[in-house]
Design a protein around this motif. Structure first.
Motif, PDB file in Angstrom:
ATOM      1  N   ASP A  44       0.821  -1.215   0.000  1.00 27.11           N
ATOM      2  CA  ASP A  44       0.000   0.000   0.000  1.00 27.11           C
ATOM      3  C   ASP A  44       0.852   1.261   0.000  1.00 27.11           C
ATOM      4  O   ASP A  44       0.451   2.277  -0.573  1.00 27.11           O
ATOM      5  N   MET A  45       2.034   1.216   0.614  1.00 29.86           N
ATOM      6  CA  MET A  45       2.958   2.345   0.488  1.00 29.86           C
ATOM      7  C   MET A  45       3.329   2.549  -0.983  1.00 29.86           C
ATOM      8  O   MET A  45       3.369   3.676  -1.480  1.00 29.86           O
ATOM      9  N   ALA A  46       3.598   1.426  -1.669  1.00 30.94           N
ATOM     10  CA  ALA A  46       3.928   1.503  -3.096  1.00 30.94           C
ATOM     11  C   ALA A  46       2.747   2.033  -3.899  1.00 30.94           C
ATOM     12  O   ALA A  46       2.914   2.810  -4.845  1.00 30.94           O
ATOM     13  N   ARG A  47       1.539   1.615  -3.534  1.00 35.41           N
ATOM     14  CA  ARG A  47       0.330   2.094  -4.217  1.00 35.41           C
ATOM     15  C   ARG A  47       0.205   3.612  -4.109  1.00 35.41           C
ATOM     16  O   ARG A  47      -0.277   4.281  -5.037  1.00 35.41           O
ATOM     17  N   GLN A  48       0.659   4.159  -2.999  1.00 39.10           N
ATOM     18  CA  GLN A  48       0.594   5.610  -2.799  1.00 39.10           C
ATOM     19  C   GLN A  48       1.697   6.361  -3.535  1.00 39.10           C
ATOM     20  O   GLN A  48       1.729   7.586  -3.527  1.00 39.10           O
ATOM     21  N   GLY A  49       2.609   5.607  -4.167  1.00 42.27           N
ATOM     22  CA  GLY A  49       3.646   6.256  -4.966  1.00 42.27           C
ATOM     23  C   GLY A  49       5.010   6.320  -4.315  1.00 42.27           C
ATOM     24  O   GLY A  49       5.939   6.900  -4.889  1.00 42.27           O
TER      25      GLY A  49
ATOM     26  N   PHE B 221      15.412   4.213  -0.379  1.00 40.78           N
ATOM     27  CA  PHE B 221      13.968   3.950  -0.435  1.00 40.78           C
ATOM     28  C   PHE B 221      13.240   4.851   0.567  1.00 40.78           C
ATOM     29  O   PHE B 221      13.767   5.178   1.637  1.00 40.78           O
ATOM     30  N   ASP B 222      12.008   5.225   0.225  1.00 41.97           N
ATOM     31  CA  ASP B 222      11.197   5.997   1.170  1.00 41.97           C
ATOM     32  C   ASP B 222      10.869   5.165   2.405  1.00 41.97           C
ATOM     33  O   ASP B 222      10.951   5.654   3.536  1.00 41.97           O
ATOM     34  N   PHE B 223      10.476   3.907   2.163  1.00 38.65           N
ATOM     35  CA  PHE B 223      10.089   3.016   3.256  1.00 38.65           C
ATOM     36  C   PHE B 223      10.791   1.671   3.107  1.00 38.65           C
ATOM     37  O   PHE B 223      10.884   1.130   2.004  1.00 38.65           O
ATOM     38  N   ILE B 224      11.273   1.155   4.225  1.00 45.87           N
ATOM     39  CA  ILE B 224      11.791  -0.213   4.298  1.00 45.87           C
ATOM     40  C   ILE B 224      10.907  -0.953   5.297  1.00 45.87           C
ATOM     41  O   ILE B 224      10.731  -0.499   6.438  1.00 45.87           O
ATOM     42  N   VAL B 225      10.336  -2.071   4.875  1.00 44.25           N
ATOM     43  CA  VAL B 225       9.460  -2.863   5.734  1.00 44.25           C
ATOM     44  C   VAL B 225      10.161  -4.178   6.050  1.00 44.25           C
ATOM     45  O   VAL B 225      10.583  -4.897   5.131  1.00 44.25           O
TER      46      VAL B 225
ATOM     47  N   GLN C  32      -5.696   1.992   5.989  1.00 45.95           N
ATOM     48  CA  GLN C  32      -5.710   3.000   7.053  1.00 45.95           C
ATOM     49  C   GLN C  32      -4.379   3.029   7.800  1.00 45.95           C
ATOM     50  O   GLN C  32      -3.865   4.102   8.136  1.00 45.95           O
ATOM     51  N   ILE C  33      -3.812   1.855   8.065  1.00 42.46           N
ATOM     52  CA  ILE C  33      -2.531   1.777   8.769  1.00 42.46           C
ATOM     53  C   ILE C  33      -1.429   2.428   7.938  1.00 42.46           C
ATOM     54  O   ILE C  33      -0.681   3.292   8.415  1.00 42.46           O
ATOM     55  N   SER C  34      -1.301   2.040   6.673  1.00 47.66           N
ATOM     56  CA  SER C  34      -0.200   2.557   5.857  1.00 47.66           C
ATOM     57  C   SER C  34      -0.360   4.050   5.575  1.00 47.66           C
ATOM     58  O   SER C  34       0.623   4.789   5.519  1.00 47.66           O
ATOM     59  N   GLU C  35      -1.585   4.516   5.423  1.00 46.70           N
ATOM     60  CA  GLU C  35      -1.794   5.941   5.156  1.00 46.70           C
ATOM     61  C   GLU C  35      -1.437   6.796   6.364  1.00 46.70           C
ATOM     62  O   GLU C  35      -0.960   7.930   6.219  1.00 46.70           O
TER      63      GLU C  35
END
Length: 274
Positions: A32-37, A124-128, A243-246
């Motif tokens: 979902d982070m990727a979905r947001q760009g 990367f913006d986010f690393i999970v 909701q969590i990722s946003e």
């Protein structure tokens, strides 16, 4: 390998019990982070029994085991991007660093290398991070590195509640600020022996989110090799993961304050005695 400035937000998905939905949660937050760009890299750090490749239908042709060999042989020309798998669904794409295929390779993985690997992904913006459900040295180092820890649990029985509380107390004993640890309940349909309000009183902390019981979403996700958040159907679990990722993505520029030393308890201990 040239060092990179660590500008990523690092989200660790952690649990002290198997079967808590940890891997599914890590995959969906990354997706979902990727979905947001955002640019996202997901690491499967269950070195022996990681399931990320199976969930996403990715071939394990190149893994972190090959990356470790390459960096040992030619550290000055090593490029982590050559060892990342890519998951793509329509116009959504994110990178994945997969665990070793062979058990003997898993035992050969070095914690210092894996820490270096996470740091090398700083662009990367986010690393999970999908962690194993134990307090081992690898997890301790990764928890220290993390900006935020998503502490997941199914708290439907007394033993499960006890296990979850012991894990949370352990995290708190190592000087993690409460704002760094986010409690998430993965709801099970079975009748709870203790209601959620009493569990929160026992923990002295409220759950940040409660994931709905949604077996149809999970089944569809596994069958189609597609994260729940990217499915077309409007599942309750899809809404909650989004909701969590946003929430995290809105706060991307408001990083959680790190320890003044720049190094957490576990990494100090590991670097001293490891």
């Amino acid at each position: 390998m040239a060092p990179r400035v660590q500008s990523s937000i690092i989200l660790s998905v952690f649990s002290t019990a198997a079967g808590s939905g940890k891997t599914l949660t890590a995959i969906n937050i990354a997706a979902d982070m990727a979905r947001q760009g955002y640019s996202v890299c997901l690491l499967d750090l269950d070195l022996q029994f990681g399931d990320v490749a199976h969930y996403l239908g990715l071939p394990q042709t190149v893994t972190m085991a090959e990356a470790q060999v390459a960096i040992e042989q030619n550290p000055e020309i090593f490029d982590v991007n050559g060892y990342l798998a890519r998951y793509t669904h329509r116009d959504v794409q994110f990178s994945v660093l997969l665990p070793p295929v062979k058990l003997e390779d898993a035992y050969r993985m070095d914690v210092s290398f894996l820490e270096q690997m996470v740091r090398s992904l700083g662009g990367f913006d986010f690393i999970v991070l999908d962690l194993t459900p134990v307090f081992n040295i690898l997890n301790m180092v990764m928890l220290d590195l993390s900006t935020l820890i998503i502490y997941l649990g199914v708290v439907d029985t007394l033993p499960a509640i006890k296990n979850y509380k012991m894990g949370y107390d352990t995290l708190r004993r190592f000087n993690y600020d409460k704002s760094k640890i986010k409690l998430v309940e993965n709801y099970d349909k079975k009748q709870k022996v203790v209601n959620i309000q009493n569990i929160e009183r026992l923990l002295d902390e409220k759950f940040y989110f409660r994931l709905p019981y949604d077996p149809k979403a999970v089944q569809a996700s596994i069958q189609r090799k597609c994260p729940v958040v990217l499915l077309e159907e409007d599942y309750p679990l899809k809404k909650r993961y989004r909701q969590i990722s946003e929430l995290y993505s809105r706060d991307k520029n408001q990083q959680v304050k790190k320890e003044e030393s720049g190094e957490g308890f576990f990494r100090r201990l590991y670097h001293k005695w490891g």
